[in-house]
Every structure is written in C-alpha cells, then in structure tokens.
Design a protein around this motif. Structure first.
Motif, PDB file in Angstrom:
ATOM      1  N   GLY A   1       0.818  -1.211   0.000  1.00 54.61           N
ATOM      2  CA  GLY A   1       0.000   0.000   0.000  1.00 54.61           C
ATOM      3  C   GLY A   1       0.849   1.258   0.000  1.00 54.61           C
ATOM      4  O   GLY A   1       1.882   1.329  -0.676  1.00 54.61           O
ATOM      5  N   GLU A   2       0.429   2.250   0.772  1.00 54.10           N
ATOM      6  CA  GLU A   2       1.132   3.529   0.793  1.00 54.10           C
ATOM      7  C   GLU A   2       2.528   3.375   1.398  1.00 54.10           C
ATOM      8  O   GLU A   2       2.805   2.431   2.149  1.00 54.10           O
ATOM      9  N   VAL A   3       3.393   4.337   1.096  1.00 55.37           N
ATOM     10  CA  VAL A   3       4.771   4.315   1.584  1.00 55.37           C
ATOM     11  C   VAL A   3       4.810   4.267   3.110  1.00 55.37           C
ATOM     12  O   VAL A   3       5.680   3.630   3.709  1.00 55.37           O
ATOM     13  N   GLY A   4       3.839   4.895   3.747  1.00 57.59           N
ATOM     14  CA  GLY A   4       3.794   4.914   5.212  1.00 57.59           C
ATOM     15  C   GLY A   4       3.627   3.549   5.833  1.00 57.59           C
ATOM     16  O   GLY A   4       3.842   3.377   7.041  1.00 57.59           O
ATOM     17  N   ASN A   5       3.254   2.553   5.051  1.00 54.77           N
ATOM     18  CA  ASN A   5       3.086   1.199   5.573  1.00 54.77           C
ATOM     19  C   ASN A   5       4.387   0.402   5.576  1.00 54.77           C
ATOM     20  O   ASN A   5       4.422  -0.727   6.069  1.00 54.77           O
ATOM     21  N   LEU A   6       5.456   0.966   4.979  1.00 55.72           N
ATOM     22  CA  LEU A   6       6.722   0.246   4.927  1.00 55.72           C
ATOM     23  C   LEU A   6       7.271   0.017   6.333  1.00 55.72           C
ATOM     24  O   LEU A   6       7.161   0.884   7.210  1.00 55.72           O
ATOM     25  N   VAL A   7       7.858  -1.168   6.544  1.00 57.92           N
ATOM     26  CA  VAL A   7       8.486  -1.497   7.822  1.00 57.92           C
ATOM     27  C   VAL A   7       9.820  -2.175   7.547  1.00 57.92           C
ATOM     28  O   VAL A   7      10.112  -2.585   6.412  1.00 57.92           O
ATOM     29  N   VAL A   8      10.647  -2.284   8.580  1.00 54.22           N
ATOM     30  CA  VAL A   8      11.909  -3.007   8.475  1.00 54.22           C
ATOM     31  C   VAL A   8      11.620  -4.445   8.048  1.00 54.22           C
ATOM     32  O   VAL A   8      10.688  -5.082   8.539  1.00 54.22           O
ATOM     33  N   GLY A   9      12.409  -4.953   7.102  1.00 47.80           N
ATOM     34  CA  GLY A   9      12.210  -6.305   6.591  1.00 47.80           C
ATOM     35  C   GLY A   9      11.588  -6.335   5.213  1.00 47.80           C
ATOM     36  O   GLY A   9      11.695  -7.341   4.505  1.00 47.80           O
ATOM     37  N   ASP A  10      10.919  -5.228   4.811  1.00 47.15           N
ATOM     38  CA  ASP A  10      10.384  -5.167   3.454  1.00 47.15           C
ATOM     39  C   ASP A  10      11.531  -5.129   2.444  1.00 47.15           C
ATOM     40  O   ASP A  10      12.638  -4.697   2.758  1.00 47.15           O
ATOM     41  N   ILE A  11      11.245  -5.558   1.226  1.00 50.93           N
ATOM     42  CA  ILE A  11      12.276  -5.628   0.187  1.00 50.93           C
ATOM     43  C   ILE A  11      12.075  -4.492  -0.813  1.00 50.93           C
ATOM     44  O   ILE A  11      10.964  -4.258  -1.286  1.00 50.93           O
ATOM     45  N   MET A  12      13.155  -3.799  -1.142  1.00 52.01           N
ATOM     46  CA  MET A  12      13.125  -2.699  -2.087  1.00 52.01           C
ATOM     47  C   MET A  12      13.780  -3.130  -3.398  1.00 52.01           C
ATOM     48  O   MET A  12      14.663  -4.001  -3.424  1.00 52.01           O
ATOM     49  N   TYR A  13      13.347  -2.465  -4.498  1.00 48.99           N
ATOM     50  CA  TYR A  13      13.846  -2.794  -5.835  1.00 48.99           C
ATOM     51  C   TYR A  13      14.221  -1.510  -6.579  1.00 48.99           C
ATOM     52  O   TYR A  13      13.719  -0.425  -6.271  1.00 48.99           O
ATOM     53  N   ASN A  14      15.077  -1.685  -7.584  1.00 50.46           N
ATOM     54  CA  ASN A  14      15.493  -0.566  -8.426  1.00 50.46           C
ATOM     55  C   ASN A  14      14.474  -0.225  -9.493  1.00 50.46           C
ATOM     56  O   ASN A  14      14.405   0.909  -9.963  1.00 50.46           O
ATOM     57  N   ASP A  15      13.696  -1.235  -9.941  1.00 48.33           N
ATOM     58  CA  ASP A  15      12.831  -1.065 -11.109  1.00 48.33           C
ATOM     59  C   ASP A  15      11.410  -1.465 -10.778  1.00 48.33           C
ATOM     60  O   ASP A  15      11.161  -2.284  -9.887  1.00 48.33           O
ATOM     61  N   LYS A  16      10.458  -0.932 -11.529  1.00 54.11           N
ATOM     62  CA  LYS A  16       9.051  -1.196 -11.243  1.00 54.11           C
ATOM     63  C   LYS A  16       8.645  -2.623 -11.575  1.00 54.11           C
ATOM     64  O   LYS A  16       7.608  -3.107 -11.101  1.00 54.11           O
ATOM     65  N   ASP A  17       9.468  -3.330 -12.366  1.00 58.68           N
ATOM     66  CA  ASP A  17       9.201  -4.740 -12.644  1.00 58.68           C
ATOM     67  C   ASP A  17       9.734  -5.646 -11.544  1.00 58.68           C
ATOM     68  O   ASP A  17       9.582  -6.874 -11.620  1.00 58.68           O
ATOM     69  N   LEU A  18      10.360  -5.060 -10.531  1.00 52.71           N
ATOM     70  CA  LEU A  18      10.839  -5.783  -9.346  1.00 52.71           C
ATOM     71  C   LEU A  18      11.819  -6.888  -9.714  1.00 52.71           C
ATOM     72  O   LEU A  18      11.738  -8.016  -9.239  1.00 52.71           O
ATOM     73  N   LYS A  19      12.795  -6.536 -10.516  1.00 58.62           N
ATOM     74  CA  LYS A  19      13.776  -7.520 -10.978  1.00 58.62           C
ATOM     75  C   LYS A  19      15.138  -7.352 -10.310  1.00 58.62           C
ATOM     76  O   LYS A  19      15.850  -8.330 -10.100  1.00 58.62           O
ATOM     77  N   THR A  20      15.543  -6.095  -9.991  1.00 58.34           N
ATOM     78  CA  THR A  20      16.895  -5.857  -9.476  1.00 58.34           C
ATOM     79  C   THR A  20      16.831  -5.124  -8.140  1.00 58.34           C
ATOM     80  O   THR A  20      15.898  -4.360  -7.873  1.00 58.34           O
ATOM     81  N   PHE A  21      17.861  -5.351  -7.310  1.00 58.41           N
ATOM     82  CA  PHE A  21      17.915  -4.751  -5.977  1.00 58.41           C
ATOM     83  C   PHE A  21      18.789  -3.495  -5.980  1.00 58.41           C
ATOM     84  O   PHE A  21      19.761  -3.402  -6.741  1.00 58.41           O
ATOM     85  N   PRO A  22      18.503  -2.534  -5.115  1.00 57.35           N
ATOM     86  CA  PRO A  22      19.356  -1.340  -5.006  1.00 57.35           C
ATOM     87  C   PRO A  22      20.706  -1.690  -4.376  1.00 57.35           C
ATOM     88  O   PRO A  22      20.860  -2.714  -3.709  1.00 57.35           O
ATOM     89  N   TYR A  23      21.658  -0.816  -4.575  1.00 63.55           N
ATOM     90  CA  TYR A  23      22.959  -0.975  -3.940  1.00 63.55           C
ATOM     91  C   TYR A  23      22.766  -0.873  -2.426  1.00 63.55           C
ATOM     92  O   TYR A  23      22.080   0.019  -1.926  1.00 63.55           O
ATOM     93  N   PRO A  24      23.348  -1.797  -1.648  1.00 62.13           N
ATOM     94  CA  PRO A  24      23.142  -1.773  -0.195  1.00 62.13           C
ATOM     95  C   PRO A  24      23.871  -0.603   0.469  1.00 62.13           C
ATOM     96  O   PRO A  24      25.101  -0.573   0.534  1.00 62.13           O
TER      97      PRO A  24
END
Length: 768
Positions: free
Chosen positions: A704-727
């Motif tokens: 849902g909204e960005v405010g629902n994000l919590v520790v443990g969620d996974i983030m991605y570089n692209d909207k197709d959710l294929k690649t991870f951001p640089y740690p």
C-alpha cells in the motif's frame, strides 16, 4: 508441422499419423481461482502396433500373467522435434477393439504437479511418522517450559489456549482484587497466606503447538518430495511463524487407552540389515520382501512379571494391538501378516505402575535364503514413568492433501515441477513477477477471435470453514457477519454467482485480558477452545501465530490443583504475526478486523490484501476481458514459454489464463486476460547516501502507501521488481504526497538497505 515423440518408461510409443495430441495448461484460472495443483491432463489414442502391444503387454488379453498394471501411472516424456517438451505420467485407460482385434490404446497424459495427489493419496497427518522424533513428555514441567520458550527458535511451544478440560475454571480472566471463588481461572498471582492457590491456568488445560514448517518437512521426508524455498523457508516469517495446535480430541490430552503411561519404544540404535533397517531409535523399516518367511517382535521381561499393551503402527496406522501379561521370559508378537515393502513400523507401550523393565526388545526379520536373519535389539530397556505426548497421536485429523491445499489457499500459492524434479512453490504475485514477454501478434489466426466477459461471478467470499469457538461465534452474533471473512465484489452490484475460497481450518478469535478490578490493561492474550455453550470443542485444525511476552503481568501457573507458580514471560496466541503493527502488519484474517491485542485496525496486510488483492481486483476490473485467440506458435515459443509469461498482441499485454496446444500443428487456442495489475508502488525523491539526483525505489504493491513500509520489506530498483538497489543508506525529503512520502514535513527519512534489497533500518529525523 511438428514431430511428436512420446516415451513411456524410456520406451518410444508409436502414434497415429493423424492423431491430434493436444494439451491444456493453466496455473490459475479466473473461472476457478481456488483450484491448485493444476497443470494439465489430456486423453488420446495410440495404435495397437507391435511396439505398443509389447509395451502394454497385450493388455486386452487378461490371461497373460505379469501383464501391464493399468492401476499405476507410468513416467512419460513428450518431445517436439527431439527437444524435451514436457514430463509427466501416463495412465492406460483402456483398449479399443475392432472385430475382436486390438485397434488402439486409450491413454491419458498427466502433468507432473498433479502427481502430488497420487503420491499422497488419502493419507492423513498422523501417518507422518517422522514427526514422532519431536515427541516429548506431557507433564506440568514440560508444559510450563514450553509456555515460556521462545517461539522464534523452538518448533514446539505451549500457547496460552485452554482446552475447556477443567470446565468453568478453563475460563481465564485477571482480577487483582481477588474477587473470586476458588477454584477459578483468575490469572492474578497471589502469594499471601490463607489462600489455597486454586486459581490460575491449570497445566493440564494446555496443549502443545507445532510449527507448520515441521509438517511440510515431514511431508517432504515421507514422500520423497522436495519443495523449493521460494515460499517454504525460515526467512518468510508470515509462513514460518505459523503454528498448529496439537488438538486431536476435545478437552484434556488423552492416549485413548486408559493407561497411566503411554510411550513409544526408543531404545534401538540406527543400523542396516540385509533386507531391513532401524531408521532411528524408534523406527523399523522393511527394504526388501524377497524370500521372506516372517516378521517377529519379542519382549524379553527376564525374571520379572509385567503387564502392558503393545501397539504396532505401520506407516502411522495401527495394525496390531496386543495385551501381554508376562510372568517373565520371552513374549513373542507375530507381525508376518503386516509385512509391506518400504513400510515403517513403530512400537508404543501402554502401561500402569509398576513400569515394565525388559532385558531386550527385538525385531527379527527372517527369510529363506542363506544367512542370518536381520535382528535389532534394544538391550536393557526400562519403560519411563511418564506420559509421552506422541505427535502423530495428537495431530488434528485431516488428510495431508487437504492440509496442503489449505496452506496453498491461505497464501494463494501456485506449484509446478521444474526440470530437476523440485516442486516450485510461490505466491501467485511472485510467480507472475518472474515472467517474461512474447509478442505473438504475427502468429495469430486473424479469421477468428472472441472477447468475452472475464468475470463469471458477482462476488468472492474468503474465509475459514470453522469459526465456531465461543468468541468467534459471539462476534458473528453481534456483528451479523462471520469473524475474519472477507467478501469482495468491487463495490458494485454485479450479476453472476458467488464463489467461495474456504480454508479447511478453524479460526480463533482471541481475547486481550483487562484487570477486572480496575480496568487496567494487561499484556495477556489467550484463546478459549469451547463452543457457544461453553463446552469443550474439537473443531478443524487451528493455525495461529505466537508471540512471547516478556516482563509481562505475572500470571498464576498451576502445576497441580493446589499449587501454583508466578511466571511473567509466556506465549500468547495471535492472528497477527506481531503484537505491534509498526513491527509487522501481517495477519491471517481475510478481513481487516480490529486487532484483538492492540485494539486498532492497523494490521492491514490481511491474507486477502497481501496474497489475493492484485489478482482478484484485476479480474473484477470493468476493463478486463477474457480474449480467446487462435495462434500457430513456433517451436521457439512452445519450448520456452511458461504460464508466468505474458503474450503481447498488437501492442497490448495479456496474462495467460489457459492454453490448449495441438502439439503436431502448433495450433494453440489461448485464453488471455488483460494485464491490468501493477505489482509495484514507488517511493519517490530518494537520494543515494544523500547525494546525486533524487530518484525512485520500488516495493510490492500489496503493502500500500509508503507509510506502511516497515523493516524487513524488500526494495527494488525497477518497477518490474527484478533488481535490488545498492546496499547503503538512502534518504527522502521534500515530498508532500501522502501516498509516496514516508515522514511528515520537516522530517527526513533515513533508510538502510542491506543485501537482496532487505530494509534493515527505517526512521525519521527532524530537520529544523
């Protein structure tokens, strides 16, 4: 035109030149969203040629000894132009005769995933014998220890759920004023004199709970199945945190034998014989049945007299019960009638005091060929003066396939077999996210296509089959709807029927306890397994989460009817993964109910929202259509596409609802659904280590909204959710949109992303 080759057990089958071999494939069908374990089946005919007659051993002639066994599916492979296309099973259905001469064999090809039902059959959870390695004593010390054990590291715990075994004293409450008539279920601990201490939770009102993952692992062991770790993994906490109450009968824990003690014999050592083996300290297994004469089990009581009942289980099912009143010496039990290849046997003893003592308990497996028989002896063995909580005797009464189906429906999982024979299990969203795209526009038959209504029903109802415990029943009576049930119709008055997705489980409504003396909040939450008449209740299997409360309000734990102890850490049951929504919003309700522990509606990641909403909302979308097209797909697509992929047609993208392919011609009748799902949401104006131009990161849309994000969620570089951001560390400032900003104005978001995109820290810092 493709060249089709069919192999059964490695032998190539002759095919009719004009036989149409078609396969229909689907992984999730909009017409039947609850159906799982689907791949495909197809029936077709092959000629009764010399080659096929040899393979099927002239099945039409029943006078032939050792003929083809049509009751058992055979391994099969389909190849297209010598390239492997699909593996599965073949079943012979029958033979067609013309003028009393065999003309053709009627066979059915089954996709491999369907084989799960055949492999598991009608077996029940109590046949998962490897679970017995987790068996433990059932007494006040073990119950208390497991009530305080950490559920993140222990696979068996005691949740604060009473069984109703003690009648009205099973009803727990908290009254620090001590306004009660003992005995009672008042959890307030009183240590003063003059009180007989007959209040609190009685140990025998509690039962153990088993981590669901242990059941999945036992299924893998029992049936030689390997599930992928895409979903079934300890890092997937909404799954791994799930426990099942070990509650086979209503009320108190009993063996059913009436004996004081019940224990599985566990005195053997693992060893291997010529035709059998001791798998572990409890389990004897037959590995060869050639030339066998007998199977014997001997109880040598030496010079002592002993009375006991022997129960032998084969593959978890009782095959023999024998009462032995021994005056000493050998006591032989004949198990020859129960010999079965690859079966596993365990021995349970029921007895009273004095407990029996044996010079040895011996398995003997005899055969007519030369050599000594297989023999496995415990040596000296003293039956313990304890009641064993035998796991397979206490698991709920449910078929394994129904249990698996329930787990798959709960999390909207799909399953398919990969080339290595692993059963790949993923959520439907994750399955679709990993797909690729094929443009099939140039392969379409433009002379025919249909565009139909995608939605065959007006609403879908999600829920549990059993919500009949007291508090859940009261909820239904007060609010006129079933506890935790979600009904989805897109907020529209549509035509069509009602489709139900029901889990074969029971679902508790728990109770947060307040101090009856002053109304103060406590940290105690409990479950009450009685019906709306306050009678002990059996119900269907209960699944729930467990949270360990530390430094909580001291509660009275009754280790007997007249003694009690104070404990301030205890395991409380919950329908939410955490007791605090800022830690996790996951829960196993379908509807966003008011959380029993926190009293709010902030646990927004319901089963429906996280696992079903993307798919269901897309098929209810008024723009969605079920488009039927005909295409002649080339080999480069036929051999490589999966049902997770998308087909592009004239600039539009579609999911595959189903596809029926004539393997000889490549002609495919395809049902397509508009791909209207956004699987990702963005968090905008994010800077890498606070430097450079702001950009966007992405996460799964069910959050849902960005405010629902919590520790443990996974983030991605692209909207197709294929690649991870640089740690590293990321910041966000200057966003006024409530949907895409995390912190309030005048605050900077600080987010640390670790390996594989996992968020390890998330906070807001005030900027003056």
């Amino acid at each position: 035109m493709q060249n089709i080759e069919l192999y059964i057990e490695g032998q190539r089958i002759d095919l009719f030149q004009d036989e149409s071999v078609s396969l229909t494939q689907t992984i999730k069908n909009a017409k039947d969203v609850a159906k799982i374990f689907t791949s495909f089946t197809q029936t077709f005919n092959v000629p009764a040629s010399k080659t096929n007659n040899k393979i099927f051993k002239h099945y039409y002639n029943f006078d032939i000894d050792g003929g083809f066994d049509a009751r058992i599916k055979k391994n099969a492979t389909i190849e297209l132009n010598t390239y492997p296309f699909e593996k599965g099973k073949i079943k012979l259905e029958g033979v067609k005769l013309k003028e009393n001469i065999a003309y053709s064999y009627n066979i059915t090809f089954f996709g491999n995933t369907v084989d799960l039902k055949d492999l598991i059959g009608e077996d029940k959870l109590n046949q998962l014998v490897s679970l017995n390695t987790l068996s433990l004593d059932y007494d006040s010390n073990e119950i208390k220890s497991r009530l305080q054990a950490d559920p993140t590291t222990n696979n068996i715990i005691t949740p604060l759920i009473t069984s109703g075994a003690s009648g009205t004293t099973s009803r727990l409450y908290y009254d620090s004023g001590g306004h009660d008539t003992e005995p009672s279920g008042n959890l307030w601990f009183h240590s003063g004199g003059g009180n007989p201490h007959q209040h609190g939770v009685l140990w025998s009102d509690l039962k153990f709970a088993l981590r669901v993952d242990e059941v999945i692992e036992a299924i893998e062991t029992q049936y030689n199945i390997t599930f992928s770790n895409d979903f079934f993994t300890s890092t997937n906490l909404p799954y791994y945190g799930l426990f099942m109450w070990l509650h086979r009968k209503k009320g108190a824990v009993e063996s059913g034998s009436g004996s004081q003690y019940v224990n599985t014999v566990n005195g053997w050592s693992a060893a291997t014989g010529n035709k059998s083996e001791m798998v572990n300290s409890t389990t004897f297994k037959i590995t060869n049945t050639d030339d066998i004469t007998s199977l014997l089990l001997n109880f040598d009581t030496g010079i002592l007299s002993s009375n006991f009942i022997v129960i032998v289980k084969r593959d978890g099912e009782i095959v023999l019960t024998n009462t032995i009143n021994s005056t000493g010496g050998n006591n032989l039990v004949n198990l020859t009638p129960y010999i079965n290849l690859n079966s596993e046997y365990t021995v349970t003893l029921n007895y009273d005091t004095p407990t029996p003592i044996f010079s040895g308990i011996t398995w003997t497996y005899l055969y007519s060929t030369s050599g000594s028989p297989d023999s496995f002896n415990t040596g000296f063995y003293s039956a313990p003066a304890a009641f064993e909580f035998n796991i397979t005797s206490q698991v709920p009464d449910i078929k394994i396939i129904d249990f698996l189906t329930g787990i798959f429906k709960m999390f909207n999982l799909v399953a398919y077999l990969d080339s290595a024979g692993v059963v790949v299990v993923k959520t439907l969203d994750d399955f679709y996210i990993e797909g690729t795209n094929y443009d099939i526009s140039s392969y379409l038959d433009v002379n025919t296509s249909n565009v139909n209504v995608a939605l065959p029903y007006r609403e879908i109802v999600f829920g549990y089959k059993d919500t009949k415990t007291l508090l859940a029943s009261i909820h239904s009576q007060l609010f006129s709807y079933t506890w935790a049930k979600e009904t989805y119709n897109g907020n529209e008055n549509l035509d069509g029927g009602i489709y139900k997705v029901e889990l074969p489980f029971a679902h508790f409504k728990f109770e947060k306890i307040f101090d009856a003396d002053n109304g103060d909040d406590t940290k105690i939450q409990w479950g009450y397994c009685v019906d709306d008449n306050s009678e002990a209740y059996i119900g269907m299997p209960f699944l729930f989460y467990v949270s360990r409360v530390t430094n909580g309000d001291p509660i009275s734990f009754r280790s007997s009817k007249t003694t009690h102890d104070s404990i301030s850490s205890y395991n409380v049951p919950s329908n939410s993964l955490a007791l605090d929504s800022t830690v996790s919003k996951e829960n196993i309700n379908f509807k966003n109910e008011r959380n029993e522990y926190s009293g709010d509606n902030d646990f927004t990641l319901t089963l429906f929202q996280k696992y079903y909403s993307n798919y269901i909302k897309s098929i209810f979308n008024s723009k969605n259509r079920l488009t039927k097209v005909t295409a002649y797909l080339p080999l480069k697509i036929l051999l490589n596409y999966t049902l997770a992929d998308r087909f592009d047609v004239n600039g539009r993208r579609y999911k595959i609802n189903s596809i029926n392919t004539n393997l000889k011609t490549g002609k495919s009748e395809i049902e397509l659904l508009n791909d209207l799902t956004d699987y990702s949401n963005s968090i905008d104006n994010v800077q890498f280590q606070g430097q450079g131009n702001p950009g966007s990161l992405y996460y799964k849309s069910f959050i849902g909204e960005v405010g629902n994000l919590v520790v443990g969620d996974i983030m991605y570089n692209d909207k197709d959710l294929k690649t991870f951001p640089y740690p590293t560390n990321y910041t966000q400032t200057g966003i006024t949109n409530d949907v895409t900003r995390y912190c309030e104005s005048s605050y900077v978001m600080n987010m640390v992303i670790g390996s594989n995109g996992v968020k390890t820290s998330l906070s807001c810092t005030f900027v003056p």
